[in-house]
Scaffold this active site. Structure first.
Site, PDB file in Angstrom:
ATOM      1  N   CYS A 329      12.102  -0.040  -2.763  1.00 23.14           N
ATOM      2  CA  CYS A 329      13.003   0.483  -1.735  1.00 23.14           C
ATOM      3  C   CYS A 329      14.423   0.590  -2.285  1.00 23.14           C
ATOM      4  O   CYS A 329      14.692   1.402  -3.153  1.00 23.14           O
ATOM      5  CB  CYS A 329      12.933  -0.380  -0.483  1.00 23.14           C
ATOM      6  SG  CYS A 329      13.571   0.460   0.998  1.00 23.14           S
ATOM      7  N   HIS A 433       7.107  -1.120   0.789  1.00 25.09           N
ATOM      8  CA  HIS A 433       7.110  -2.561   0.978  1.00 25.09           C
ATOM      9  C   HIS A 433       5.668  -3.045   1.130  1.00 25.09           C
ATOM     10  O   HIS A 433       4.784  -2.290   1.509  1.00 25.09           O
ATOM     11  CB  HIS A 433       7.900  -2.938   2.235  1.00 25.09           C
ATOM     12  CG  HIS A 433       9.370  -2.723   2.117  1.00 25.09           C
ATOM     13  ND1 HIS A 433      10.165  -3.473   1.287  1.00 25.09           N
ATOM     14  CD2 HIS A 433      10.196  -1.827   2.727  1.00 25.09           C
ATOM     15  CE1 HIS A 433      11.423  -3.067   1.393  1.00 25.09           C
ATOM     16  NE2 HIS A 433      11.468  -2.068   2.258  1.00 25.09           N
TER      17      HIS A 433
END
Length: 495
Positions: A329, A433
């Site tokens: 991310c 994630h």
């Protein structure tokens, strides 16, 4: 409303874990149970099945309760963006960014309305609610406009158990002091005391129990032992304590960013022969087999922090000596050539840009709207690996590659190619994630590091998450006066 609220004498006394265990105990007895935290402050978030964002602790607690996580379980999530400002997530969607003062002045009434709506929805759909407070209920400078402790117990009309952490010391003063600072009506709502993180022989604390009960006129409903568990943590307060005791043959250095988010991405390594070191200085990288750049709530801020400390040079040294690096991310965004914040959605300053670490030939642009979605797919054919994988996205930016020959990392079910996979897997960038929670992928990635070091390869180690909740509940139940706690739950508010 049938239920109970777990409040603490301080932060990090174990409230979230106790709620998780109670949700599983009730679910195992056939109750339809829901967790609830009115307002959560954490950059560790969870994506619901409908693509909304809530506190990760409430998502975990919902799993323990054997129910689907929803925004009703955490109607307000605060995600710090700086020392003074936080993004407000209301019912799973970004609402605004406030300073602490502006939040108390401008959002309080809306917050109460949101919490009331959530409580009514949960009451209609569940038998019992297990609620979690935040910090301490006696922060006297904040009590007049609080949205998370005694005010919410009053709204739901549920009794309260007060939790104290004996491991940190001062347990008697923390219990008696907290009760002394409560208003009389609030104190009546407290129905019992829980002592958490006890080490040693419980018989040695029997005098302590008698003292607490005599001085508070409340029962001690449990003395919970300190447990080594695999339930994900709520926030990074106890981050190092969860990892420092684990030593292994593979050395992973994870950069502990100031605005670290979703640190639970690396928790599955606790089940492996792996050392996880959270580092804040470049010299700490040492001879790490791999460096992980995790997610962040403030990418450009944390990128500048990295460069100010000299991490950019040390990361390049890792690459030059044949090490591996993976960015997740915000960490992925930092690995690109440049980052552009046209709308100020990352920094609060429209038009700001920054030079990235330059490991991946790409440009990251921050958007106005956040992407929150679950992801399913498999590793991209360019990786020469055929592995199913799932996770979720929570991010503002999009990353565009400047070289057409760059290899994607994932091929998603919705048709998208995602992420970056370069130098035979030594450099990986992805918005996914939960990546390492995929057992097969985690094993494949670690085996590549083992092979490079001449170590024996290992088979998959399944995390068996659901069994983790049962293990926790079963370990703690003998140390609880569970029948009394259930009696308190179903009695309602103060008598």
């Amino acid at each position: 409303m049938n239920g109970i609220m777990i409040q603490g004498t301080a932060s990090d006394v174990g409230k979230s874990l106790i709620v998780t265990a109670m949700c599983r105990l009730l679910a195992n007895e056939g109750f339809s149970v829901t967790p609830f935290k009115s307002q959560n402050m954490s950059n560790n978030s969870y994506v619901t099945i409908d693509g909304k964002e809530i506190g990760r602790a409430q998502g975990i607690q919902a799993e323990a309760a054997r129910t689907e996580a929803s925004v009703w379980m955490n109607p307000i999530l605060l995600k710090p963006r700086s020392d003074q400002h936080a993004e407000v997530i209301r019912f799973g969607t970004s609402f605004s960014t406030f300073s602490g003062k502006d939040y108390r002045d401008a959002f309080y009434e809306m917050g109460l309305e949101s919490i009331d709506l959530a409580l009514r929805h949960l009451e209609e759909n569940y038998d019992v609610i297990v609620m979690e407070g935040a910090g301490s209920p006696v922060e006297v400078n904040l009590k007049d406009r609080e949205l998370v402790n005694m005010k919410i117990a009053e709204m739901a009309d549920v009794p309260v158990l007060l939790v104290a952490d004996i491991d940190r010391g001062g347990v008697f003063a923390s219990v008696v002091g907290t009760l002394a600072l409560l208003e009389p009506s609030e104190k009546k709502r407290v129905k019992g005391i829980l002592i958490n993180k006890f080490r040693g022989d419980p018989e040695l604390f029997e005098d302590g129990i008698r003292w607490i009960e005599e001085h508070t006129q409340l029962p001690v409903v449990g003395v919970l032992p300190y447990v080594e568990h695999r339930v994900e943590g709520e926030d990074s307060l106890s981050l190092n304590n969860r990892f420092i005791s684990k030593k292994g043959s593979i050395d992973l250095a994870v950069i502990q960013l100031p605005y670290l988010s979703n640190y639970t991405d690396v928790e599955p390594f606790q089940d492996e022969d792996v050392t996880v070191r959270w580092i804040q200085h470049p010299a700490e990288i040492g001879e790490a087999d791999a460096v992980i750049l995790p997610g962040t709530k403030s990418t450009i801020h944390d990128l500048n922090w990295l460069k100010d400390r000299g991490f950019d040079h040390e990361i390049r040294n890792v690459m030059s000596r044949g090490g591996s690096i993976i960015g997740i991310c915000g960490g992925f965004q930092m690995l690109t050539d440049s980052l552009i914040d046209e709308y100020g959605s990352d920094t609060g300053e429209p038009g700001l840009s920054a030079t990235g670490l330059g490991i991946i030939s790409a440009i990251t642009s921050f958007n106005r709207e956040k992407t929150t979605v679950r992801m399913d797919g498999k590793l991209h054919p360019s990786t020469k690996l055929d592995t199913l994988i799932s996770g979720y996205e929570i991010h503002l930016g999009n990353t565009t590659f400047t070289n057409s020959y760059e290899h994607p990392f994932l091929q998603l079910e919705d048709g998208r190619s995602e992420g970056y996979y370069g130098q035979d897997g030594r450099v990986i960038g992805t918005y996914m994630h939960h990546l390492f929670h995929n057992d097969q992928w985690r094993t494949e990635w670690l085996n590549r590091l083992r092979q490079k070091k001449g170590l024996a390869l290992e088979a998959n180690r399944s995390r068996r998450k659901d069994e983790t909740y049962d293990d926790l509940a079963n370990e703690w139940k003998p140390h609880l006066n569970w029948d009394l706690i259930k009696e308190i739950m179903f009695e309602g508010g103060p008598q």
